[in-house]
Design a protein around this motif. Structure first.
Motif, PDB file in Angstrom:
ATOM      1  N   PHE A 164       0.798  -1.230   0.000  1.00  0.00           N
ATOM      2  CA  PHE A 164       0.000   0.000   0.000  1.00  0.00           C
ATOM      3  C   PHE A 164       0.827   1.275   0.000  1.00  0.00           C
ATOM      4  O   PHE A 164       0.351   2.326  -0.389  1.00  0.00           O
ATOM      5  CB  PHE A 164      -0.975  -0.021   1.185  1.00  0.00           C
ATOM      6  CG  PHE A 164      -1.781  -1.304   1.224  1.00  0.00           C
ATOM      7  CD1 PHE A 164      -2.460  -1.740   0.089  1.00  0.00           C
ATOM      8  CD2 PHE A 164      -1.832  -2.092   2.364  1.00  0.00           C
ATOM      9  CE1 PHE A 164      -3.177  -2.926   0.085  1.00  0.00           C
ATOM     10  CE2 PHE A 164      -2.555  -3.277   2.367  1.00  0.00           C
ATOM     11  CZ  PHE A 164      -3.227  -3.700   1.232  1.00  0.00           C
ATOM     12  N   ASP A 165       2.048   1.204   0.521  1.00  0.00           N
ATOM     13  CA  ASP A 165       2.890   2.403   0.520  1.00  0.00           C
ATOM     14  C   ASP A 165       4.207   2.030  -0.140  1.00  0.00           C
ATOM     15  O   ASP A 165       4.887   1.117   0.327  1.00  0.00           O
ATOM     16  CB  ASP A 165       3.192   2.873   1.962  1.00  0.00           C
ATOM     17  CG  ASP A 165       1.949   2.838   2.837  1.00  0.00           C
ATOM     18  OD1 ASP A 165       0.980   3.519   2.484  1.00  0.00           O
ATOM     19  OD2 ASP A 165       1.957   2.099   3.846  1.00  0.00           O
TER      20      ASP A 165
ATOM     21  N   GLN B 254       0.953  -2.236   6.111  1.00  0.00           N
ATOM     22  CA  GLN B 254       1.570  -1.712   4.875  1.00  0.00           C
ATOM     23  C   GLN B 254       1.308  -2.599   3.671  1.00  0.00           C
ATOM     24  O   GLN B 254       1.539  -2.195   2.540  1.00  0.00           O
ATOM     25  CB  GLN B 254       3.091  -1.636   5.065  1.00  0.00           C
ATOM     26  CG  GLN B 254       3.530  -0.824   6.263  1.00  0.00           C
ATOM     27  CD  GLN B 254       4.995  -1.050   6.582  1.00  0.00           C
ATOM     28  OE1 GLN B 254       5.479  -2.183   6.640  1.00  0.00           O
ATOM     29  NE2 GLN B 254       5.724   0.042   6.764  1.00  0.00           N
TER      30      GLN B 254
ATOM     31  N   ARG C  85      -8.700  -1.962   3.122  1.00  0.00           N
ATOM     32  CA  ARG C  85      -7.950  -1.724   4.362  1.00  0.00           C
ATOM     33  C   ARG C  85      -8.455  -0.449   5.043  1.00  0.00           C
ATOM     34  O   ARG C  85      -8.720  -0.435   6.246  1.00  0.00           O
ATOM     35  CB  ARG C  85      -6.450  -1.580   4.052  1.00  0.00           C
ATOM     36  CG  ARG C  85      -5.611  -1.260   5.287  1.00  0.00           C
ATOM     37  CD  ARG C  85      -4.254  -0.697   4.950  1.00  0.00           C
ATOM     38  NE  ARG C  85      -4.305   0.618   4.313  1.00  0.00           N
ATOM     39  CZ  ARG C  85      -3.255   1.387   4.096  1.00  0.00           C
ATOM     40  NH1 ARG C  85      -2.054   0.972   4.463  1.00  0.00           N
ATOM     41  NH2 ARG C  85      -3.377   2.568   3.512  1.00  0.00           N
ATOM     42  N   ASP C  86      -8.594   0.623   4.265  1.00  0.00           N
ATOM     43  CA  ASP C  86      -8.984   1.905   4.859  1.00  0.00           C
ATOM     44  C   ASP C  86     -10.396   1.838   5.438  1.00  0.00           C
ATOM     45  O   ASP C  86     -10.668   2.384   6.508  1.00  0.00           O
ATOM     46  CB  ASP C  86      -8.863   3.025   3.821  1.00  0.00           C
ATOM     47  CG  ASP C  86      -7.401   3.263   3.427  1.00  0.00           C
ATOM     48  OD1 ASP C  86      -6.509   2.738   4.128  1.00  0.00           O
ATOM     49  OD2 ASP C  86      -7.155   3.966   2.428  1.00  0.00           O
TER      50      ASP C  86
ATOM     51  N   TYR D  75      -7.241  -3.268  -2.687  1.00  0.00           N
ATOM     52  CA  TYR D  75      -7.132  -3.686  -1.280  1.00  0.00           C
ATOM     53  C   TYR D  75      -6.872  -2.507  -0.343  1.00  0.00           C
ATOM     54  O   TYR D  75      -7.223  -2.582   0.831  1.00  0.00           O
ATOM     55  CB  TYR D  75      -6.066  -4.780  -1.129  1.00  0.00           C
ATOM     56  CG  TYR D  75      -6.637  -6.163  -1.414  1.00  0.00           C
ATOM     57  CD1 TYR D  75      -7.704  -6.656  -0.678  1.00  0.00           C
ATOM     58  CD2 TYR D  75      -6.122  -6.969  -2.416  1.00  0.00           C
ATOM     59  CE1 TYR D  75      -8.248  -7.905  -0.924  1.00  0.00           C
ATOM     60  CE2 TYR D  75      -6.652  -8.230  -2.678  1.00  0.00           C
ATOM     61  CZ  TYR D  75      -7.722  -8.689  -1.922  1.00  0.00           C
ATOM     62  OH  TYR D  75      -8.256  -9.935  -2.166  1.00  0.00           O
ATOM     63  N   ARG D  76      -6.276  -1.429  -0.862  1.00  0.00           N
ATOM     64  CA  ARG D  76      -6.081  -0.254  -0.003  1.00  0.00           C
ATOM     65  C   ARG D  76      -7.431   0.280   0.446  1.00  0.00           C
ATOM     66  O   ARG D  76      -7.624   0.634   1.607  1.00  0.00           O
ATOM     67  CB  ARG D  76      -5.288   0.830  -0.731  1.00  0.00           C
ATOM     68  CG  ARG D  76      -4.871   1.977   0.192  1.00  0.00           C
ATOM     69  CD  ARG D  76      -4.195   3.125  -0.547  1.00  0.00           C
ATOM     70  NE  ARG D  76      -2.912   2.759  -1.126  1.00  0.00           N
ATOM     71  CZ  ARG D  76      -2.672   2.673  -2.443  1.00  0.00           C
ATOM     72  NH1 ARG D  76      -3.639   2.936  -3.319  1.00  0.00           N
ATOM     73  NH2 ARG D  76      -1.488   2.348  -2.884  1.00  0.00           N
TER      74      ARG D  76
ATOM     75  N   PRO E 204      -3.255  -3.115  -5.574  1.00  0.00           N
ATOM     76  CA  PRO E 204      -3.015  -2.295  -4.377  1.00  0.00           C
ATOM     77  C   PRO E 204      -4.165  -1.326  -4.106  1.00  0.00           C
ATOM     78  O   PRO E 204      -4.612  -1.203  -2.956  1.00  0.00           O
ATOM     79  CB  PRO E 204      -1.724  -1.536  -4.709  1.00  0.00           C
ATOM     80  CG  PRO E 204      -1.037  -2.369  -5.737  1.00  0.00           C
ATOM     81  CD  PRO E 204      -2.126  -3.041  -6.528  1.00  0.00           C
ATOM     82  N   ALA E 205      -4.684  -0.683  -5.148  1.00  0.00           N
ATOM     83  CA  ALA E 205      -5.776   0.286  -4.928  1.00  0.00           C
ATOM     84  C   ALA E 205      -7.027  -0.434  -4.425  1.00  0.00           C
ATOM     85  O   ALA E 205      -7.716   0.044  -3.509  1.00  0.00           O
ATOM     86  CB  ALA E 205      -6.073   1.037  -6.222  1.00  0.00           C
TER      87      ALA E 205
ATOM     88  N   TYR F  40      -3.544  -8.760   2.973  1.00  0.00           N
ATOM     89  CA  TYR F  40      -4.933  -8.437   3.333  1.00  0.00           C
ATOM     90  C   TYR F  40      -5.204  -8.785   4.791  1.00  0.00           C
ATOM     91  O   TYR F  40      -6.313  -9.150   5.146  1.00  0.00           O
ATOM     92  CB  TYR F  40      -5.959  -9.021   2.375  1.00  0.00           C
ATOM     93  CG  TYR F  40      -5.887 -10.489   1.980  1.00  0.00           C
ATOM     94  CD1 TYR F  40      -5.435 -11.486   2.840  1.00  0.00           C
ATOM     95  CD2 TYR F  40      -6.334 -10.880   0.715  1.00  0.00           C
ATOM     96  CE1 TYR F  40      -5.413 -12.815   2.455  1.00  0.00           C
ATOM     97  CE2 TYR F  40      -6.320 -12.214   0.312  1.00  0.00           C
ATOM     98  CZ  TYR F  40      -5.853 -13.173   1.190  1.00  0.00           C
ATOM     99  OH  TYR F  40      -5.841 -14.492   0.798  1.00  0.00           O
TER     100      TYR F  40
END
Ligand code: PMP
Ligand code: GLN
Length: 412
Positions: free
Chosen positions: A238-239, A343, A325-326, A321-322, A318-319, A346
């Motif tokens: 994610f980062d 970071q 996550r958020d 699952y981000r 990534p987008a 999942y």
């Protein structure tokens, strides 16, 4: 002598002494079954299976075992269907369908700048689990030591034990889960034959930095140790960028990189993955692979190869699952659970010490049966069952599943 093993899974049901009399089957024949001396006497049912069964039994939202509860892209199903109906149903080449090996090599070159030769350096496997076991059986000899960084995925230990080697457990730094290179250095001996690395990391959700990789390369420079690099969550970072060992030529030269299409394309039940390694290592890997599974199912390989031709499928992960996550972390912020940094992967770990002082396994059982949300105790990932009052949730679920779980967790 039986090498030390972790106690990360529950003892087998009706466990009996390794050399005891066999049970089961019609009583009249029971006496005819020779006694078995277990190769893995301390292994029982994995914590993931146990918690999924408990969740089902109690109607709990299953955020325990890591798998998506949503379907894959229908275009992937169409591609597999087309392969099956197109008659691609017999054995593929032993190392995998060439088009899929080519796609893997292209992807790794594009993302990590290292070109693996699909003919000699990429092998398609029955999931990452088989790739890890095969790599270990191919490269590790009886009496060798293999460094495993705890908390660690549950298949590493038994794979090492089956090779007749000894797992040497080194903890990641408590709190941050960062690699502790002083402790890794202290664990290196002339018998160290490999280090197992897993980034993005299950269960902590942390990722190794470029500096971590450089330090690993430096540490292993004077040794003959291999790296088994479990990168199944490579597309869930994610980062920043995923630090594959393939980015670092010195590490790539001693590494088997393992990944899983199950994670990347939301098809964990298909059990298709791959191992990429220098030709000399791949040659040994394939010797074991051809007598372990020989090949992996053909239509899935063709279907995945066709689907992979469009890189946006893995580049968009990534987008995707981000956002999950958020969403999940925003919900957790309204509970008394403290979310640890996440970071990659999942998985989201939480510190539950404000809610309960139960040990982790008891807390996760209680959470499943009484609150209706299943989680995995972090202690299950430690050889010594280290306790930190931390539980792991999987947020690879539909938003409505996460919302229902959050609703229940808000009552804590
Ligand atoms: N390594 C890690 C860290 C995992 O989380 C998993 C998924 N359970 C695996 C390996 C195994 O992957 P596969 O299902 O492709 O065998
Ligand atoms: N990797 C999954 C997890 O960590 C589980 C896979 C399995 O059940 N073996 O939850």
């Amino acid at each position: 002598m039986v090498p030390p093993q972790s106690l990360r899974s529950l003892p087998p049901e009706g466990a009996r002494p390794a050399l005891g009399r066999p049970g089961g089957g019609p009583a009249a024949f029971a006496d005819l079954t020779p006694a078995v001396e277990s190769r893995l006497p301390q292994v029982g049912t994995t914590i993931f299976t146990v918690m999924s069964a408990l969740a089902q039994q109690h109607g709990a939202v299953n955020l325990g075992q890591g798998f998506p509860d949503f379907d894959c892209d229908p275009r992937l199903l169409d591609a597999v269907d087309a392969a099956m109906r197109g008659g691609l149903n017999q054995y593929p080449p032993m190392a995998g369908v060439p088009a899929l090996r080519e796609r893997v090599a292209e992807k790794m070159a594009a993302l990590y700048g290292h070109r693996y030769d699909p003919a000699t350096e990429v092998t398609i496997t029955a999931g990452a689990t088989q790739a890890i076991l095969t790599a270990i059986l191919a490269l590790i000899h009886p009496g060798d030591e293999v460094i495993v960084l705890d908390p660690s995925y549950d298949s590493y230990d038994p794979s090492i034990v089956l090779a007749g080697a000894t797992p040497v457990h080194v903890p990641l730094t408590p709190g941050s889960f960062a690699p502790d290179f002083d402790r890794i250095a202290a664990a290196l001996t002339p018998r160290t034959r490999a280090v197992v690395v897993n980034s993005p990391h299950n269960p902590s959700g942390t990722c190794w930095s470029e500096d971590d990789m450089l330090r690993l390369a430096e540490l292993l420079r004077p040794t003959g140790a291999f790296v088994i690099s479990d990168e199944v969550y490579e597309h869930m970072v994610f980062d920043g960028e995923h630090q594959s060992v393939a980015r670092h030529p010195e590490l790539a030269a001693r590494s088997v990189v393992v990944s899983s299409f199950g994670k990347t394309y939301h098809v964990t039940g298909w059990k298709v993955g791959y191992a990429a390694a220098p030709a000399a290592l791949s040659a040994e890997f394939r010797k074991v692979h051809q007598f372990n599974v020989f090949t992996v199912n053909t239509p899935m390989q063709h279907g995945i190869a066709a689907f992979m031709a469009e890189p946006s499928h893995h580049l968009g992960l990534p987008a995707f699952y981000r956002a999950k996550r958020d969403f999940f972390r925003a919900g957790l912020a309204k509970t008394r659970l403290r979310a640890l940094p996440c970071q990659g992967t999942y998985f989201q770990c939480v510190d539950y010490s404000a809610v309960s002082d139960k040990p982790e396994a008891d807390f996760c059982r209680w959470l499943t049966t009484e609150i209706g949300v299943a989680a995995i105790p972090l202690s299950a990932f430690y050889a010594d069952a280290f306790e930190q009052r931390i539980a792991r949730f999987c947020f690879g679920k539909k938003d409505e599943t996460l919302a229902l779980a959050l609703d229940r967790l808000a009552s804590l």
